[in-house]
Write a protein that holds these residues in place. Structure first.
Motif, short mmCIF file in Angstrom:
data_model
loop_
_atom_site.label_atom_id
_atom_site.label_comp_id
_atom_site.label_asym_id
_atom_site.label_seq_id
_atom_site.Cartn_x
_atom_site.Cartn_y
_atom_site.Cartn_z
N VAL A 67 0.84 -1.20 0.00
CA VAL A 67 0.00 0.00 0.00
C VAL A 67 0.88 1.25 0.00
CG1 VAL A 67 -1.66 1.34 1.35
CG2 VAL A 67 -1.97 -1.13 1.08
N SER A 68 1.93 1.25 0.80
CA SER A 68 2.80 2.42 0.88
C SER A 68 3.46 2.72 -0.47
CB SER A 68 3.88 2.20 1.95
OG SER A 68 3.30 2.09 3.23
N GLY A 69 3.90 1.66 -1.15
CA GLY A 69 4.50 1.86 -2.46
C GLY A 69 3.52 2.46 -3.45
N VAL A 70 2.27 1.99 -3.42
CA VAL A 70 1.26 2.53 -4.33
C VAL A 70 0.93 3.97 -3.98
CG1 VAL A 70 -1.05 2.21 -5.30
CG2 VAL A 70 0.32 0.21 -4.71
N VAL A 104 4.31 13.01 -1.48
CA VAL A 104 5.04 12.01 -0.70
C VAL A 104 6.54 12.30 -0.78
CG1 VAL A 104 5.65 9.57 -0.54
CG2 VAL A 104 3.27 10.25 -0.96
N ILE A 105 7.18 12.44 0.38
CA ILE A 105 8.61 12.77 0.40
C ILE A 105 9.48 11.52 0.35
CG2 ILE A 105 8.20 14.92 1.63
CD1 ILE A 105 9.24 13.57 4.18
N GLY A 106 8.92 10.37 0.74
CA GLY A 106 9.71 9.14 0.75
C GLY A 106 8.86 7.96 1.12
N VAL A 107 9.30 6.79 0.65
CA VAL A 107 8.59 5.53 0.92
C VAL A 107 9.56 4.58 1.61
CG1 VAL A 107 7.39 3.56 -0.08
CG2 VAL A 107 7.12 5.83 -1.11
N HIS A 108 9.24 4.21 2.84
CA HIS A 108 10.10 3.32 3.63
C HIS A 108 9.33 2.03 3.91
CE1 HIS A 108 12.00 1.68 7.30
NE2 HIS A 108 13.08 2.35 6.94
N VAL A 109 9.94 0.89 3.60
CA VAL A 109 9.28 -0.40 3.84
C VAL A 109 10.24 -1.33 4.57
CG1 VAL A 109 7.80 -0.18 1.80
CG2 VAL A 109 9.98 -1.40 1.62
N VAL A 110 9.64 -2.32 5.23
CA VAL A 110 10.42 -3.35 5.91
C VAL A 110 10.16 -4.69 5.24
CG1 VAL A 110 10.50 -2.17 8.14
CG2 VAL A 110 8.59 -3.71 7.64
N THR A 111 11.18 -5.54 5.27
CA THR A 111 11.03 -6.89 4.76
C THR A 111 12.01 -7.78 5.49
OG1 THR A 111 10.86 -8.24 2.75
CG2 THR A 111 12.69 -6.67 2.86
N ASP A 112 12.01 -9.06 5.12
CA ASP A 112 12.88 -10.06 5.74
C ASP A 112 13.06 -11.19 4.73
OD1 ASP A 112 10.96 -12.47 6.56
OD2 ASP A 112 9.90 -10.60 6.89
#
Length: 374
Positions: free
Chosen positions: A179-182, A191-199
């Motif tokens: 959702v954040s990426g979209v 939007v100033i930046g898109v930060h996501v977490v993964t593993d």
């Protein structure tokens, strides 16, 4: 559609709490095959102990009060009730930050993350906006079909417009990452930046759904072989929960809404499988309780169905992107190629739920990423 934003407070009736305790006290328990351990699902001993704690020691009222410490609101967007936390910082220069949870989670995932973001010991502070995904917790009832990631992202853009935020950052994990990426692609002007977490597990599991991915990996390469093994393990042993929700959400929904044991096991099993750092038991049960009291196990399953049958992914974000990889190994770089200079932080521990497992490290990485952006 109305643009009215109304204050919201969680007030679960005592009768609902009493009913939960009664259902747990009179639960019907299945038998268990000797020596099965975790190979066939959550073991009987672990679930029995956790259910008894939920019934006799867990203090919902204390957790309800903890959630209610944060200002909450509800509004209607695209015909859907949207519940959200909106916690403003009193620090000069605080930046708006929209954070989105995933499955099987809720805004309870952020209870230990909000304070370090709003009132940090030092460095960048944030005004935090944390919505409940459509069909989750108090963003219910689900008004209809079609709540894909793209539609949710459009609702989030509208929410931030209503709140008056002209420039803001976005963050998420799991569904929240998508959702954040979209949002970043839809609202690049703000939007100033898109930060996501993964593993590593999430990255490999996601790769199983990418057409042709297995064919692009070399089984003779040790890193690719590890990815292929994880993809195979997910397909054969780890994807059952998703397969049934992606195909029969109504059927599994009857059990999730009617049985507190099933709702508890449904979530606790995934938290066990997808973490490698301790998770606070009360915070876990607060998340489960939100699903139970709102009956949102079924509606959350329906949104997973929508996402599985959708191509509504939107355009890629144009703003700077940042990645925080928990439990990092060499496979994630292989699966998520990013341009040189992209913000990329690796943490040795933690997995799918860093806001539960390592909130201080996650908050620090968010500050590092967003501080220079405007």
């Amino acid at each position: 559609m109305t643009e009215t934003i109304q204050p919201f407070r969680i007030e679960i009736p005592q009768a609902d709490l009493d009913y939960l305790h009664d259902r747990l006290a009179h639960a019907r328990w299945p038998g268990e095959l000797p020596g099965a351990g975790w190979t066939r699902g959550m073991p009987l001993a672990q679930l029995t102990e956790l259910a008894e704690y939920w019934r006799t020691q867990y203090d919902w009222r204390a957790q309800e009060a903890s959630l209610n410490r944060y200002p909450q609101f509800i509004t209607e967007i695209d015909g859907q009730p949207i519940h959200f936390l909106h916690v403003r910082s009193d620090r000069p220069g605080a930046k708006p930050l929209l954070i989105t949870h995933g499955f099987p989670s809720s805004v309870a995932e952020f209870l230990r993350l909000i304070e370090p973001l709003v009132d940090p010991a030092e460095g960048q502070a944030f005004h935090v906006v944390a919505p409940s995904l459509p069909g989750y917790a108090f963003s219910t009832p689900l008004a209809g079909a079609g709540w894909t990631m793209g539609r949710t992202a459009r609702a989030w853009v509208e929410l931030m417009r209503r709140l008056g935020y002209d420039r803001y950052g976005v963050h998420g994990g799991d569904i929240g990452a998508g959702v954040s990426g979209v949002v970043g692609g839809l609202d690049g002007a703000h939007v100033i930046g898109v930060h996501v977490v993964t593993d590593p597990l999430t990255a490999a599991n996601t790769a199983t759904f990418l057409p042709g991915m297995a064919d692009r990996l070399d089984p003779n390469d040790p890193v690719d072989k590890l990815i292929l093994d994880r993809m195979d393990a997910f397909r054969t042993d780890g994807s059952g929960y998703l397969a049934i929700q992606n195909s029969r959400p109504q059927t599994i929904g009857y059990g999730l809404v009617d049985s507190p044991l099933l709702q508890l096991a449904w979530i606790a099993e995934k938290v066990h499988e997808w973490t490698d750092l301790p998770v606070d038991r009360d915070q876990l049960l607060t998340n489960v309780s939100l699903y139970w009291f709102t009956g949102s196990g079924a509606s959350a399953a329906h949104t997973l169905y929508e996402q599985a049958h959708s191509h509504d992914w939107g355009a890629p974000p144009t703003a700077p992107q940042g990645f925080a990889v928990f439990g990092a190994d060499e496979t994630v770089r292989r699966l998520i190629p990013v341009p040189a200079g992209t913000h990329w932080t690796e943490f040795d521990r933690g997995l799918h739920f860093p806001a539960l497992e390592a909130p201080a490290q996650l908050a620090a990485d968010l500050r590092t990423f967003f501080t220079p952006l405007s």
